[in-house]
Structures are given as structure tokens and as C-alpha cells.
Design an enzyme around this catalytic site. Structure first.
Site, PDB file in Angstrom:
ATOM      1  N   THR A  39      82.383 -89.250  13.536  1.00  0.00           N
ATOM      2  CA  THR A  39      81.191 -88.415  13.719  1.00  0.00           C
ATOM      3  C   THR A  39      80.121 -89.186  14.487  1.00  0.00           C
ATOM      4  O   THR A  39      80.023 -90.419  14.373  1.00  0.00           O
ATOM      5  CB  THR A  39      80.624 -87.910  12.368  1.00  0.00           C
ATOM      6  OG1 THR A  39      79.231 -87.697  12.493  1.00  0.00           O
ATOM      7  CG2 THR A  39      80.846 -88.901  11.247  1.00  0.00           C
ATOM      8  N   VAL A  89      79.385 -79.219  14.643  1.00  0.00           N
ATOM      9  CA  VAL A  89      80.116 -78.109  15.257  1.00  0.00           C
ATOM     10  C   VAL A  89      79.485 -76.778  14.826  1.00  0.00           C
ATOM     11  O   VAL A  89      79.203 -76.578  13.654  1.00  0.00           O
ATOM     12  CB  VAL A  89      81.599 -78.138  14.839  1.00  0.00           C
ATOM     13  CG1 VAL A  89      82.382 -77.070  15.599  1.00  0.00           C
ATOM     14  CG2 VAL A  89      82.198 -79.521  15.085  1.00  0.00           C
ATOM     15  N   SER A 135      74.500 -91.634   5.185  1.00  0.00           N
ATOM     16  CA  SER A 135      74.941 -91.125   3.879  1.00  0.00           C
ATOM     17  C   SER A 135      76.238 -91.851   3.505  1.00  0.00           C
ATOM     18  O   SER A 135      76.877 -92.472   4.363  1.00  0.00           O
ATOM     19  CB  SER A 135      75.221 -89.617   3.941  1.00  0.00           C
ATOM     20  OG  SER A 135      76.421 -89.381   4.658  1.00  0.00           O
ATOM     21  N   GLU A 141      65.684 -90.121   6.286  1.00  0.00           N
ATOM     22  CA  GLU A 141      66.105 -90.309   7.677  1.00  0.00           C
ATOM     23  C   GLU A 141      64.868 -90.337   8.562  1.00  0.00           C
ATOM     24  O   GLU A 141      63.858 -89.704   8.235  1.00  0.00           O
ATOM     25  CB  GLU A 141      67.024 -89.152   8.115  1.00  0.00           C
ATOM     26  CG  GLU A 141      66.340 -87.780   8.056  1.00  0.00           C
ATOM     27  CD  GLU A 141      67.252 -86.598   8.368  1.00  0.00           C
ATOM     28  OE1 GLU A 141      68.453 -86.798   8.605  1.00  0.00           O
ATOM     29  OE2 GLU A 141      66.750 -85.456   8.383  1.00  0.00           O
ATOM     30  N   ARG A 146      89.295 -78.259   0.192  1.00  0.00           N
ATOM     31  CA  ARG A 146      88.051 -77.610   0.632  1.00  0.00           C
ATOM     32  C   ARG A 146      87.830 -76.306  -0.123  1.00  0.00           C
ATOM     33  O   ARG A 146      86.697 -75.980  -0.488  1.00  0.00           O
ATOM     34  CB  ARG A 146      88.114 -77.356   2.146  1.00  0.00           C
ATOM     35  CG  ARG A 146      86.900 -76.661   2.718  1.00  0.00           C
ATOM     36  CD  ARG A 146      85.656 -77.555   2.635  1.00  0.00           C
ATOM     37  NE  ARG A 146      84.435 -76.815   2.910  1.00  0.00           N
ATOM     38  CZ  ARG A 146      83.730 -76.163   1.991  1.00  0.00           C
ATOM     39  NH1 ARG A 146      84.121 -76.140   0.731  1.00  0.00           N
ATOM     40  NH2 ARG A 146      82.641 -75.528   2.329  1.00  0.00           N
ATOM     41  N   TYR A 180      78.960 -90.422   2.901  1.00  0.00           N
ATOM     42  CA  TYR A 180      80.009 -89.780   3.720  1.00  0.00           C
ATOM     43  C   TYR A 180      80.086 -90.458   5.086  1.00  0.00           C
ATOM     44  O   TYR A 180      81.171 -90.866   5.533  1.00  0.00           O
ATOM     45  CB  TYR A 180      79.727 -88.279   3.886  1.00  0.00           C
ATOM     46  CG  TYR A 180      80.285 -87.720   5.172  1.00  0.00           C
ATOM     47  CD1 TYR A 180      81.669 -87.620   5.363  1.00  0.00           C
ATOM     48  CD2 TYR A 180      79.449 -87.341   6.233  1.00  0.00           C
ATOM     49  CE1 TYR A 180      82.191 -87.140   6.566  1.00  0.00           C
ATOM     50  CE2 TYR A 180      79.965 -86.863   7.427  1.00  0.00           C
ATOM     51  CZ  TYR A 180      81.330 -86.773   7.586  1.00  0.00           C
ATOM     52  OH  TYR A 180      81.838 -86.317   8.777  1.00  0.00           O
ATOM     53  N   HIS A 181      78.926 -90.560   5.769  1.00  0.00           N
ATOM     54  CA  HIS A 181      78.955 -91.153   7.110  1.00  0.00           C
ATOM     55  C   HIS A 181      79.459 -92.596   7.056  1.00  0.00           C
ATOM     56  O   HIS A 181      80.153 -93.059   7.956  1.00  0.00           O
ATOM     57  CB  HIS A 181      77.561 -91.083   7.751  1.00  0.00           C
ATOM     58  CG  HIS A 181      77.165 -89.692   8.156  1.00  0.00           C
ATOM     59  ND1 HIS A 181      76.298 -88.919   7.416  1.00  0.00           N
ATOM     60  CD2 HIS A 181      77.538 -88.918   9.203  1.00  0.00           C
ATOM     61  CE1 HIS A 181      76.146 -87.732   8.007  1.00  0.00           C
ATOM     62  NE2 HIS A 181      76.892 -87.706   9.083  1.00  0.00           N
ATOM     63  N   ALA A 185      73.818 -77.210  10.526  1.00  0.00           N
ATOM     64  CA  ALA A 185      72.494 -76.681  10.867  1.00  0.00           C
ATOM     65  C   ALA A 185      72.506 -75.306  11.545  1.00  0.00           C
ATOM     66  O   ALA A 185      71.938 -74.352  11.009  1.00  0.00           O
ATOM     67  CB  ALA A 185      71.748 -77.697  11.723  1.00  0.00           C
ATOM     68  N   LYS A 217      83.154 -92.870   7.258  1.00  0.00           N
ATOM     69  CA  LYS A 217      83.680 -92.751   8.622  1.00  0.00           C
ATOM     70  C   LYS A 217      83.610 -94.100   9.348  1.00  0.00           C
ATOM     71  O   LYS A 217      84.481 -94.441  10.141  1.00  0.00           O
ATOM     72  CB  LYS A 217      82.873 -91.718   9.412  1.00  0.00           C
ATOM     73  CG  LYS A 217      82.946 -90.319   8.870  1.00  0.00           C
ATOM     74  CD  LYS A 217      84.354 -89.794   8.899  1.00  0.00           C
ATOM     75  CE  LYS A 217      84.460 -88.371   9.329  1.00  0.00           C
ATOM     76  NZ  LYS A 217      85.818 -87.837   9.185  1.00  0.00           N
TER      77      LYS A 217
HETATM   78  N1  LIG Z   1      82.226 -79.642  10.953  1.00  0.00           N
HETATM   79  C1  LIG Z   1      81.486 -80.490  11.642  1.00  0.00           C
HETATM   80  O1  LIG Z   1      80.388 -80.150  12.124  1.00  0.00           O
HETATM   81  C2  LIG Z   1      81.979 -81.905  11.875  1.00  0.00           C
HETATM   82  C3  LIG Z   1      81.178 -82.765  12.645  1.00  0.00           C
HETATM   83  C4  LIG Z   1      81.617 -84.069  12.883  1.00  0.00           C
HETATM   84  C5  LIG Z   1      82.823 -84.500  12.355  1.00  0.00           C
HETATM   85  N2  LIG Z   1      83.576 -83.656  11.598  1.00  0.00           N
HETATM   86  C6  LIG Z   1      84.829 -84.159  11.044  1.00  0.00           C
HETATM   87  O2  LIG Z   1      85.893 -83.277  11.364  1.00  0.00           O
HETATM   88  C7  LIG Z   1      86.800 -83.215  10.264  1.00  0.00           C
HETATM   89  C8  LIG Z   1      87.010 -81.767   9.865  1.00  0.00           C
HETATM   90  O3  LIG Z   1      85.759 -81.182   9.506  1.00  0.00           O
HETATM   91  P1  LIG Z   1      85.707 -79.682   8.995  1.00  0.00           P
HETATM   92  O4  LIG Z   1      84.340 -79.199   9.219  1.00  0.00           O
HETATM   93  O5  LIG Z   1      86.858 -78.955   9.534  1.00  0.00           O
HETATM   94  O6  LIG Z   1      85.910 -79.909   7.416  1.00  0.00           O
HETATM   95  P2  LIG Z   1      86.619 -78.971   6.351  1.00  0.00           P
HETATM   96  O7  LIG Z   1      86.179 -79.447   5.009  1.00  0.00           O
HETATM   97  O8  LIG Z   1      86.426 -77.537   6.695  1.00  0.00           O
HETATM   98  O9  LIG Z   1      88.170 -79.321   6.552  1.00  0.00           O
HETATM   99  C9  LIG Z   1      88.765 -80.502   6.079  1.00  0.00           C
HETATM  100  C10 LIG Z   1      90.148 -80.139   5.558  1.00  0.00           C
HETATM  101  O10 LIG Z   1      90.786 -81.328   5.082  1.00  0.00           O
HETATM  102  C11 LIG Z   1      91.387 -81.079   3.818  1.00  0.00           C
HETATM  103  N3  LIG Z   1      91.428 -82.360   3.095  1.00  0.00           N
HETATM  104  C12 LIG Z   1      90.370 -83.107   2.680  1.00  0.00           C
HETATM  105  N4  LIG Z   1      90.793 -84.232   2.070  1.00  0.00           N
HETATM  106  C13 LIG Z   1      92.162 -84.203   2.112  1.00  0.00           C
HETATM  107  C14 LIG Z   1      93.177 -85.081   1.639  1.00  0.00           C
HETATM  108  N5  LIG Z   1      92.882 -86.218   0.992  1.00  0.00           N
HETATM  109  N6  LIG Z   1      94.473 -84.751   1.852  1.00  0.00           N
HETATM  110  C15 LIG Z   1      94.787 -83.582   2.506  1.00  0.00           C
HETATM  111  N7  LIG Z   1      93.862 -82.706   2.954  1.00  0.00           N
HETATM  112  C16 LIG Z   1      92.558 -83.017   2.760  1.00  0.00           C
HETATM  113  C17 LIG Z   1      90.524 -80.001   3.175  1.00  0.00           C
HETATM  114  O11 LIG Z   1      91.226 -79.230   2.209  1.00  0.00           O
HETATM  115  C18 LIG Z   1      90.097 -79.160   4.370  1.00  0.00           C
HETATM  116  O12 LIG Z   1      90.966 -78.079   4.609  1.00  0.00           O
HETATM  117  C19 LIG Z   1      86.223 -84.077   9.148  1.00  0.00           C
HETATM  118  O13 LIG Z   1      86.859 -85.331   9.161  1.00  0.00           O
HETATM  119  C20 LIG Z   1      84.778 -84.208   9.524  1.00  0.00           C
HETATM  120  O14 LIG Z   1      84.241 -85.403   9.064  1.00  0.00           O
HETATM  121  C21 LIG Z   1      83.179 -82.356  11.335  1.00  0.00           C
END
Ligand SMILES: NC(=O)c1ccc[n+]([C@@H]2O[C@H](COP(=O)([O-])OP(=O)(O)OC[C@H]3O[C@@H](n4cnc5c(N)ncnc54)[C@H](O)[C@@H]3O)[C@@H](O)[C@H]2O)c1
Length: 382
Positions: free
Chosen positions: A144, A211, A179, A328, A35, A181-182, A238, A185
């Protein structure tokens, strides 16, 4: 409980690791720090200045006496992951470690392929590691709410009873993600469901809403523990994005009509939801789905709330309607069920004016870090 938090350096993972550690669990973080590298690639940053993972866990130990072990590596490297499982013997594996930006996955072919490879193969490796090395371990996987899309019927928690040609069955709820990405999941969810069925793995898919917020009781303990906050057009979610726009005198940029409705939760509830899932594990072979959100709002409603709070702080903020970069539906029905986490004890932190004031205040303190040219959306779905 011995808990691995994969993605424990990220926005949701870091506060969750601290919260679980504070609850007395033995926590290890796995993260490849990608990240932070995506910020470099996009010439972006977190509004809050975040410490290195090493410094973060050291400060946590100094403040609380609790140790969080760290393993820097990629879930896509199976030998590394096996070693993590050997050393940690996890009873729960919380999996946040994915590429989580829809716009990032839509930049071009390379980014779509990377997102699906990173997410789908990483998750498949976790399933194999559980089967091979920790068959009793409970997988808590972050999905998600975006997996469901916006169907014209109520969204249930993972499954729906369907009657067809006089016969009935309970089937996985149809998914219409928006997307690449979605879609990754959705592919994960299918792989987990199949692994539960054939190997008897226990798993909880947390279909999380968007979040917002930044602080939790633990991250507030010291500036070195502060959480990251994303605001750019690629990773900013958002509400956080609107608050940062308000703090920096930027228009609140609503995509399209702003009638798109999405589900939301405070980061303080994310950490509690994961704790609840960990302390109430799924049964052996069970693929359990919880919808992890507390409220839903249209994008326009959020912009209105932020505009009102900004005004109270003496900030003049306009709402600007941009051509929607995404493909969308904008005017749609939205009703989703979220009873299962509530039944297990979740007491939601709702989006009050006080909460908005609090986030805005922190953002104002760091507003000089905002790189203004990153705020507008630069990636389209076309
Ligand atoms: N933030 C949101 O609003 C939200 C909403 C719904 C779902 N999610 C899900 O929650 C999870 C965390 O989201 P977030 O906002 O904290 O994201 P983020 O990008 O801040 O954190 C993800 C972390 O995973 C690490 N990472 C990614 N790929 C990796 C890999 N292959 N090996 C090891 N580490 C890896 C990254 O370095 C990062 O620190 C995600 O799976 C995301 O899809 C987040």
C-alpha cells in the site's frame, strides 16, 4: 499463464480474478472467506448484495465457459497452501489475502496481533511455498502507498539514492506507516525483499493507493458477479464511503481538517495493473516495487466532488468535520512518483464526474441495505 489469486473473494481480488480469466489466463482463487466473517463480527455488510463464491464462479462459467477453481482455506495453514501449489503449479501468485483495514487493526491488542499474524505469517508461508514448490513463480504482492506515510520529500517507487558522508547507495525508501495494519505491509515488504535476495525469488510489490469504484467490464456482466462495496467506518474507503453517505442523506464525514492527501485509483485500473505486472514478470531475484495509483486528492477535495455530484442528482449533502480518530499529520507535503506501470502500458481511468455519477447511481439502487449506525468512525488511535 497459470495464476493463483489469493484473496479472490474480496473487493480487489474478485474483479481481478475475473479480468485475468477473461484475458485467457488459467485462474484459481484461494480465500478463507474471512472478510465475510469480519462483516458478521462488525454487524456490517456490503452495500451491494454479493453472491457466495461458489455461485459467483458457477455463473462465470455459465456466461463465459471459463473455469475458475476455488480453494477455501487459510494462507496461515502451510499444509493447505502446499496442496494449493501442488495442484495449481502457479506461474504467478497474486497475493491480496490480508486483513486490510487500518481501523480494524487499531481496535485493541487482539486485533493488532491478529492483523500482523494473519498478514505477516501468511505472506511468509507464500514465500516458503514458492521456494519449495514453484521457484520460478512470480509473486505479485499487494502493498500500500500507506507504507510510505507522508514524508516531506517526494515518494519514489520503492528505492531512493542516498548520499551520506561522501558515499552513495540505492536503498529501500524509508517507511513511516500510520497503523498496525500498514506496519504489517512494511514487514511483508522486508520479508519479500530478503527472500528475493537469498532464494532468487522474483517479486513485484504493488504499493497500491486507495481503491474506489465497484464495477469492471466483467463484474457488470451479471448481477451475480457484482463486487462488494464497503461503507462502514472500519472497512469503507474514503471516496466509496462519501458516495454512500450522499446516497443515504448522511453528512459526508471528513476527519480533521480534510487536508490529508492520499493517492487513489479506480478498481478498473487495479485489475489492469495486476495483469500488467503478471504479463511482465520481475527477473529472478528481483524485488520490484511499483506505486499503483493514478491521482491524488485531499480528503476535502473528494468530499467537495461528491457534494457537487450529489447536488446534480437532487441530493442535499452537507460536509461535516469530525475530530480525527487517527493520529496523522493533516497539513503535509505530498508528491509521489507512479511512472513504472504507465511505462508498461497502464492507461488510467481518471476520476471524472461521469465516473462519480455512475458509482452514485448504483449505490442509490442499494441504499436500503445501508446500516446507518455503522457509518460513523467508532475506533480511535488513542
Ligand atoms: N481496497 C483498497 O483500497 C486497498 C488499497 C491498498 C492496498 N490494498 C490491498 O489489497 C489487498 C486486497 O484488498 P481488498 O480491499 O480487496 O480487501 P478485502 O478484505 O475485500 O479482500 C481480502 C480477501 O482476502 C481474504 N483473506 C484475508 N486473510 C486471508 C488468509 N489468511 N487466508 C486466505 N484468505 C484471506 C479475505 O477473506 C478477503 O476475501 C489487501 O492486501 C490490501 O491491503 C487494498
Amino acid at each position: 499463464m497459470r495464476i493463483v489469486v489469493a484473496g479472490g473473494d474480496g473487493f480487489c481480488g474478485w474483479p481481478t480474478a475475473l479480468h485475468l480469466s477473461n484475458q485467457g489466463h488459467e485462474v484459481s482463487i484461494v480465500d478463507n472467506l474471512s472478510r465475510r466473517k469480519w462483516d458478521d463480527e462488525l454487524h456490517s455488510n456490503s452495500v451491494t448484495p454479493i453472491a457466495s463464491l461458489e455461485d459467483r464462479v458457477e455463473k462465470w462459467k455459465e456466461l463465459t465457459g471459463k473455469e475458475i477453481k476455488t480453494f477455501i482455506g487459510d494462507l496461515n495453514h502451510y499444509d493447505f497452501l502446499r496442496e494449493v501449489f501442488r495442484q495449481t503449479e502457479p506461474e504467478a501468485f497474486v497475493h491480496f489475502a490480508e486483513q486490510r483495514s487500518a481501523p480494524y487493526s487499531m481496535i485493541d491488542r487482539d486485533h493488532a496481533v491478529f492483523t500482523q499474524q494473519n498478514n505477516v505469517i501468511g505472506n511468509l508461508n507464500v514465500l516458503y511455498a514458492i521456494k519449495e514448490l514453484a521457484p520460478e513463480c512470480h509473486l505479485i504482492k499487494l502493498g500500500t502507498m500507506g507504507e510510505y506515510g507522508a514524508p516531506n520529500i517526494d515518494i519514489e517507487e520503492g528505492y531512493i539514492e542516498i548520499e551520506h558522508n561522501g558515499r552513495k547507495d540505492v536503498l529501500p525508501y524509508p517507511k513511516q506507516p500510520g497503523s498496525f495494519y500498514h506496519l504489517s505491509k512494511v514487514h511483508d515488504s522486508h520479508n519479500i525483499m530478503f527472500a528475493c535476495k537469498i532464494w532468487g525469488i522474483r517479486a513485484t510489490d504493488l504499493n497500491q493507493g486507495i481503491v474506489y469504484g465497484l464495477h469492471t467490464n466483467e463484474t457488470k456482466m451479471d448481477p451475480m458477479l457484482v463486487n462488494r462495496v464497503d461503507y462502514d467506518g472500519v472497512f469503507g474507503t474514503a471516496l466509496n464511503r462519501f458516495l454512500i453517505q450522499a446516497a443515504t442523506g448522511h453528512d459526508l464525514t471528513v476527519y480533521g481538517s480534510g487536508k490529508q492527501t492520499r493517492s487513489f485509483l479506480n478498481i478498473e485500473d487495479t485489475v489492469r495493473c495486476v495483469q500488467i505486472a503478471a504479463e511482465n514478470p520481475a527477473d529472478k531475484g528481483e524485488f520490484r516495487v511499483f506505486n499503483q495509483f493514478t491521482e491524488y486528492f485531499s480528503v476535502k477535495e473528494l468530499a467537495d466532488k461528491v457534494q457537487k455530484i450529489a447536488k446534480e442528482k437532487g441530493l442535499k449533502t452537507e460536509i461535516a468535520y469530525l475530530e480525527n480518530p487517527r493520529i496523522e499529520p493533516e497539513d503535509h507535503y505530498y508528491h509521489a512518483v507512479n511512472t513504472r506501470l504507465r511505462e508498461l502500458g497502464l492507461e488510467p481511468h481518471l476520476l471524472t464526474d461521469e465516473v462519480l455519477h455512475d458509482i452514485l447511481q448504483t449505490v442509490i439502487e442499494h441504499k436500503d441495505r445501508v446500516i446507518k449506525e455503522n457509518v460513523l468512525p467508532s475506533i480511535t488511535w488513542k
